[in-house]
Design a protein around this motif. Sequence first.
Motif, mmCIF file in Angstrom:
data_model
loop_
_atom_site.group_PDB
_atom_site.id
_atom_site.type_symbol
_atom_site.label_atom_id
_atom_site.label_comp_id
_atom_site.label_asym_id
_atom_site.label_seq_id
_atom_site.Cartn_x
_atom_site.Cartn_y
_atom_site.Cartn_z
ATOM 1 N N LEU A 1 -3.569 3.784 -2.981
ATOM 2 C CA LEU A 1 -2.942 5.005 -2.475
ATOM 3 C C LEU A 1 -2.937 5.079 -0.951
ATOM 4 N N GLY A 2 -3.708 4.217 -0.309
ATOM 5 C CA GLY A 2 -3.808 4.278 1.142
ATOM 6 C C GLY A 2 -4.732 5.373 1.623
ATOM 7 N N VAL A 3 -5.705 5.749 0.787
ATOM 8 C CA VAL A 3 -6.675 6.782 1.140
ATOM 9 C C VAL A 3 -7.930 6.108 1.709
ATOM 10 N N PRO A 4 -8.298 6.379 2.958
ATOM 11 C CA PRO A 4 -9.483 5.744 3.544
ATOM 12 C C PRO A 4 -10.760 6.131 2.798
ATOM 13 N N VAL A 5 -11.592 5.141 2.516
ATOM 14 C CA VAL A 5 -12.866 5.365 1.831
ATOM 15 C C VAL A 5 -13.931 4.467 2.444
ATOM 16 N N GLU A 6 -15.167 4.820 2.199
ATOM 17 C CA GLU A 6 -16.282 3.961 2.589
ATOM 18 C C GLU A 6 -16.683 3.118 1.388
ATOM 19 N N GLY A 7 -16.828 1.829 1.616
ATOM 20 C CA GLY A 7 -17.197 0.944 0.524
ATOM 21 C C GLY A 7 -16.088 -0.030 0.189
ATOM 22 N N ASP A 8 -16.466 -1.140 -0.425
ATOM 23 C CA ASP A 8 -15.539 -2.220 -0.765
ATOM 24 C C ASP A 8 -15.622 -2.479 -2.263
ATOM 25 N N TRP A 9 -14.540 -2.212 -2.978
ATOM 26 C CA TRP A 9 -14.542 -2.420 -4.429
ATOM 27 C C TRP A 9 -14.757 -3.886 -4.789
ATOM 28 N N MET B 1 0.836 -1.197 0.000
ATOM 29 C CA MET B 1 0.000 0.000 0.000
ATOM 30 C C MET B 1 0.870 1.246 0.000
ATOM 31 N N SER B 2 0.461 2.257 -0.749
ATOM 32 C CA SER B 2 1.231 3.481 -0.897
ATOM 33 C C SER B 2 1.214 4.314 0.368
ATOM 34 N N GLY B 3 2.234 5.181 0.501
ATOM 35 C CA GLY B 3 2.265 6.113 1.607
ATOM 36 C C GLY B 3 1.604 7.433 1.280
ATOM 37 N N PHE B 4 0.987 7.526 0.103
ATOM 38 C CA PHE B 4 0.393 8.803 -0.284
ATOM 39 C C PHE B 4 -0.747 9.193 0.642
ATOM 40 N N GLY B 5 -1.516 8.208 1.111
ATOM 41 C CA GLY B 5 -2.629 8.513 2.005
ATOM 42 C C GLY B 5 -2.170 9.180 3.285
ATOM 43 N N ALA B 6 -1.057 8.715 3.856
ATOM 44 C CA ALA B 6 -0.519 9.325 5.064
ATOM 45 C C ALA B 6 -0.035 10.742 4.786
ATOM 46 N N HIS B 7 0.539 10.959 3.602
ATOM 47 C CA HIS B 7 0.979 12.298 3.207
ATOM 48 C C HIS B 7 -0.217 13.227 3.035
ATOM 49 N N LEU B 8 -1.304 12.669 2.527
ATOM 50 C CA LEU B 8 -2.483 13.464 2.193
ATOM 51 C C LEU B 8 -3.044 14.202 3.396
ATOM 52 N N VAL B 9 -3.150 13.537 4.519
ATOM 53 C CA VAL B 9 -3.806 14.129 5.688
ATOM 54 C C VAL B 9 -2.982 15.266 6.293
ATOM 55 N N LYS B 10 -1.740 15.422 5.848
ATOM 56 C CA LYS B 10 -0.894 16.492 6.372
ATOM 57 C C LYS B 10 -0.972 17.754 5.516
ATOM 58 N N GLU B 11 -1.714 17.693 4.416
ATOM 59 C CA GLU B 11 -1.745 18.806 3.472
ATOM 60 C C GLU B 11 -3.087 19.532 3.514
ATOM 61 N N ASP B 12 -3.035 20.844 3.236
ATOM 62 C CA ASP B 12 -4.257 21.634 3.105
ATOM 63 C C ASP B 12 -4.770 21.641 1.667
ATOM 64 N N ILE B 13 -3.830 21.550 0.724
ATOM 65 C CA ILE B 13 -4.173 21.557 -0.701
ATOM 66 C C ILE B 13 -3.424 20.421 -1.382
ATOM 67 N N VAL B 14 -4.126 19.647 -2.198
ATOM 68 C CA VAL B 14 -3.520 18.574 -2.975
ATOM 69 C C VAL B 14 -3.917 18.754 -4.433
ATOM 70 N N SER B 15 -2.949 18.641 -5.337
ATOM 71 C CA SER B 15 -3.233 18.756 -6.767
ATOM 72 C C SER B 15 -3.102 17.389 -7.435
ATOM 73 N N TYR B 16 -4.006 17.101 -8.342
ATOM 74 C CA TYR B 16 -4.092 15.787 -8.983
ATOM 75 C C TYR B 16 -4.368 15.976 -10.470
ATOM 76 N N VAL B 17 -3.562 15.324 -11.312
ATOM 77 C CA VAL B 17 -3.745 15.346 -12.757
ATOM 78 C C VAL B 17 -3.898 13.918 -13.259
ATOM 79 N N ALA B 18 -4.933 13.674 -14.062
ATOM 80 C CA ALA B 18 -5.202 12.356 -14.643
ATOM 81 C C ALA B 18 -4.896 12.397 -16.136
#
Length: 270
Positions: free
Chosen positions: A205-213, A1-18
């Motif tokens: 990404l290690g981002v907590p979500v509700e639901g099971d894929w 599992m990625s460490g991005f989720g742990a990084h995410l909660v420390k940020e006020d703004i996150v930018s994402y490009v697909a």
Amino acid sequence: MSGFGAHLVKEDIVSYVALGDSFTEGMSDPYPDSDTVPNGRYRGWADRLAEHLADHVAEVRYANLAVRGKLVGQIVDEQLPRAVELAPDLVTLCAGGNDIIRPGSDPDAVASVFEGAVRELSRTGAHVVVFTGFDTNWQPVMRHMRGKIATYNMNVRAVADTYGCDVVDLWSMRILDDQRAWSWDRLHLSSEGHRRMALRVAEVLGVPVEGDWNEPWPPVAARPWRAARQDDLYWAREFLVPWIGRRLTGRSSGDNVRPKRPVLEPLRRN
């Protein structure tokens, strides 16, 4: 599992490009107001992922440069420079599928172009997520492509290892072997398929979500053989024949289609 989720909660703004093709554009997952938007407007797993990210930070700035029908070389030429310019925190790149399904394509050559894109993205310092191809074993007409897809997948994994990317392994997602995960064209995910895909990418990404894929599908009665063959004929007439026609004439479903979110802008839920 990625460490991005742990990084995410420390940020006020996150930018994402697909980046990518129809898979990332979100085809066959329309927003409720899609009939009122020129050329239609699709939601898709990437939009849904951005919404999941927004559950954890004050602001998500999101751009989606993906356009249906694009080959990996076109994604490199048309989308990659813009992504590098935007310098996001997170990039998702799914490319090569339209190349692989073309007769005579070389998965190793396609992967070489793909690696060049990942190399450039990695230099920006962005967290990069890549995707393997789907297993087409459930699809009778496309089952013969499994060998090429598997070869490409091994290349994608090697590229991910080299550049430290997260990998979303679509091949192993057996939950997608059900037709309910797919739209009528059997190439694009259904709305439910896109919902599950967003949950899966969030998990990687290690981002907590509700639901099971991976929640099992509700039981459904098997379709009679005759009805299933009628479905196959309808699909061949309405999708396969037009697709072949576009290939023979050098046209693409993405001709004259612009990216739906060409700039990083704050996500606003619909």
